[in-house]
Structure formats: structure tokens, C-alpha cells
Design a protein around this motif. Structure first.
Motif, PDB file in Angstrom:
ATOM      1  N   VAL A  72       9.205  57.119 -14.460  1.00 11.74           N
ATOM      2  CA  VAL A  72       7.413  57.236 -14.810  1.00 11.74           C
ATOM      3  C   VAL A  72       6.877  56.070 -13.497  1.00 11.74           C
ATOM      4  O   VAL A  72       5.417  57.129 -13.643  1.00 11.74           O
ATOM      5  CB  VAL A  72       7.330  56.151 -16.013  1.00 11.74           C
ATOM      6  CG1 VAL A  72       8.260  57.294 -17.519  1.00 11.74           C
ATOM      7  CG2 VAL A  72       7.357  54.993 -15.699  1.00 11.74           C
ATOM      8  N   TYR A 125       1.260  53.455 -18.395  1.00 10.95           N
ATOM      9  CA  TYR A 125       2.685  53.666 -19.223  1.00 10.95           C
ATOM     10  C   TYR A 125       2.067  53.076 -20.872  1.00 10.95           C
ATOM     11  O   TYR A 125       2.451  53.768 -21.613  1.00 10.95           O
ATOM     12  CB  TYR A 125       3.453  52.839 -19.125  1.00 10.95           C
ATOM     13  CG  TYR A 125       5.050  53.014 -19.765  1.00 10.95           C
ATOM     14  CD1 TYR A 125       5.402  54.263 -19.396  1.00 10.95           C
ATOM     15  CD2 TYR A 125       4.679  51.032 -20.538  1.00 10.95           C
ATOM     16  CE1 TYR A 125       7.341  53.608 -20.624  1.00 10.95           C
ATOM     17  CE2 TYR A 125       6.321  52.237 -21.759  1.00 10.95           C
ATOM     18  CZ  TYR A 125       7.084  52.937 -21.755  1.00 10.95           C
ATOM     19  OH  TYR A 125       7.960  52.966 -21.874  1.00 10.95           O
ATOM     20  N   THR A 165       2.388  55.495 -24.065  1.00 17.44           N
ATOM     21  CA  THR A 165       2.978  55.498 -24.759  1.00 17.44           C
ATOM     22  C   THR A 165       1.717  55.443 -26.437  1.00 17.44           C
ATOM     23  O   THR A 165       2.585  56.149 -27.813  1.00 17.44           O
ATOM     24  CB  THR A 165       3.504  53.993 -25.061  1.00 17.44           C
ATOM     25  OG1 THR A 165       4.272  53.793 -24.200  1.00 17.44           O
ATOM     26  CG2 THR A 165       4.185  53.994 -26.344  1.00 17.44           C
ATOM     27  N   LEU A 199      11.064  49.610 -21.877  1.00 22.80           N
ATOM     28  CA  LEU A 199      10.833  49.818 -20.237  1.00 22.80           C
ATOM     29  C   LEU A 199      11.510  48.868 -19.890  1.00 22.80           C
ATOM     30  O   LEU A 199      11.574  47.649 -19.904  1.00 22.80           O
ATOM     31  CB  LEU A 199       9.509  49.691 -19.915  1.00 22.80           C
ATOM     32  CG  LEU A 199       8.377  50.083 -18.506  1.00 22.80           C
ATOM     33  CD1 LEU A 199       8.756  50.984 -18.493  1.00 22.80           C
ATOM     34  CD2 LEU A 199       7.370  49.328 -18.909  1.00 22.80           C
ATOM     35  N   ASP A 242      12.278  53.842 -20.645  1.00 16.07           N
ATOM     36  CA  ASP A 242      11.355  54.412 -19.516  1.00 16.07           C
ATOM     37  C   ASP A 242      12.039  53.092 -18.487  1.00 16.07           C
ATOM     38  O   ASP A 242      12.152  52.527 -18.521  1.00 16.07           O
ATOM     39  CB  ASP A 242      10.205  54.316 -19.987  1.00 16.07           C
ATOM     40  CG  ASP A 242       9.848  55.559 -20.844  1.00 16.07           C
ATOM     41  OD1 ASP A 242      10.788  57.052 -20.403  1.00 16.07           O
ATOM     42  OD2 ASP A 242       8.536  55.584 -21.827  1.00 16.07           O
TER      43      ASP A 242
END
Length: 237
Positions: free
Chosen positions: A99, A118, A122, A50, A77
Motif C-alpha cells: 500500500v 493508511y 481503513t 499492517l 496490508d
């Protein structure tokens, strides 16, 4: 652990993002860079899951980095954390697969909400290979519109588990002494208004005892922890 890269040209903002990230379980900081060029070099050497990405930076901007990532089909992401609030930039970021999008300045609660969402997504992707429609609706697609179901079931609207944990930890460190809203806000980097909501809630639960002191200027609320009542919040932590 979810590995995170912070791409932010302002050292102070980068430090705040680092501190916020440290308070949320399940994430580890892989690095901090201040330019898109440095971010590209970092991504060539290190694998991250991320990126917390600013838009306005010297040289190339954050959206150009997002283009670069998508063109190369990198499995990473991106959450935008930026002062860029105009429609074009927001739409571009979302079309490129960001996202989440946080507009500066923002409260810790919103940051925490983005990270928790998030993390939940995940975990769901790691758990399942094939999805039913309800899996997507409840765990992935609807997650963008509302806080996680766990949060809405356990705490009143506007309060989050991770922020409550941070405030409780600071309160415990006071070791039974009186403290004010301002003291907790300064220790947690959470706004006074938000801290006040949590302290009021803890008072309602009986975890805190509230007293009002009059002096020069506005009256000040002070609080004392009732250690024997901490079990009232253990289910939320």
C-alpha cells in the motif's frame, strides 16, 4: 486500533520505526521480528492488520514474505520500508499489493504521511459496505498521490498534523525556557531542516518568539513559547 508488525533485521532501524509508530494515534505495535521465518511464525499465531516490511534480510527477503502472504490470501496490508530503490523491486512490491513504499533514509513526515493515509483508508472501509465512485476517488485511489484533504486544508504544504503535535509536545516540556532547533531535532528524531520549518511556522502564528544569538561559528536562533497563544494551533492538533 490498527495492529502493526515490524519486520526489520537492523535493530536500530526497528527501534526508530517503533518510536515513530508510537507517536501516531490509532496504531499499536504487536511485535518486532528480524527474519522472514520469524515473521511467518508470528503471523500463524497473531492477527495483525499492517506489516512494516524491509526487503533486505538474512535468508528469505521481504518480497518473498509478501509473496507468501498473498499466496495464502492473508488479510494483512504491507508498507515497504527499505533501502531497495531499484525499479524491479518497487514494481514487484506494488504488483503484490504493497500500500506504500518508503525508501531509506526517510523523514518522519513521510512515515507519518504513510500511516495517516493508511488509517484514513481503513476507517473508510470500516464505515462503508458499498462505495460510490467519488468515495473511491477521494478517499482511496487519490490518497496515494497527495496528502489527506484534512492536512492540505489545515496546514501549509509539507507540514503534517502528527509532526506538529510531536514538536508542540516537546516545546511544552521546555516549560517556557529558551530552546534551539537542534534541541528539538534531538528530542524528536526529526531532521533539523524539518524542525526549522515548523518553528518558523509557529513563529509566524505568534506561538513562538524568535531571537538570534551570535557567538562562535554560525548564529543560532532561539525560541520561547508564548503559552497564551497556543490556541492558535489547537485546531490543528
Amino acid at each position: 486500533m490498527i495492529k502493526v508488525l515490524i519486520v526489520e533485521d537492523d535493530p536500530m532501524v526497528a527501534e526508530f520505526n517503533k518510536r515513530y509508530l508510537k507517536e501516531i494515534k490509532g496504531f499499536s505495535l504487536s511485535g518486532i521480528v528480524h527474519k522472514v521465518k520469524d515473521a511467518k511464525e508470528f503471523l500463524e499465531k497473531e492477527r495483525v492488520n499492517l506489516i512494516l516490511l524491509d526487503v533486505y534480510m538474512p535468508g528469505m527477503n521481504g518480497l518473498e514474505l509478501l509473496h507468501y502472504i498473498r499466496e495464502r490470501k492473508m488479510a494483512v496490508d504491507v508498507i515497504l520500508i527499505t533501502a531497495a530503490a531499484d525499479r524491479e523491486k518497487i514494481q514487484t512490491a506494488l504488483r503484490l499489493g504493497a500500500v506504500d513504499y518508503l525508501i531509506k533514509p526517510f523523514e518522519f513526515e513521510r512515515f507519518s504521511q504513510a500511516m495517516e493515509r493508511y488509517k484514513d483508508k481503513t476507517a473508510l472501509f470500516e464505515k462503508k459496505q458499498v462505495f460510490k465512485q467519488e468515495d473511491l476517488d477521494e478517499g482511496i485511489l487519490q490518497g496515494d498521490q497527495s496528502p489527506s484533504r484534512e492536512m492540505t486544508q489545515t496546514l501549509p504544504k509539507g507540514l503534517t498534523n502528527s509532526t506538529l503535535q510531536i514538536i508542540i509536545n516537546v516545546i511544552k516540556s521546555k516549560d517556557g525556557t529558551l530552546f534551539s532547533t537542534d534541541e528539538i531535532a534531538e528530542s524528536t528524531y526529526i531532521s533539523r531542516v524539518s524542525v526549522r520549518k515548523y518553528l518558523k511556522y509557529l513563529t509566524q502564528l505568534g506561538v513562538l518568539e524568535e531571537s538570534l544569538t551570535y557567538g562562535i561559528g554560525r548564529p543560532v536562533y532561539f525560541y520561547t513559547l508564548k503559552k497564551d497563544k497556543l490556541n492558535q494551533v489547537s485546531m490543528y492538533l
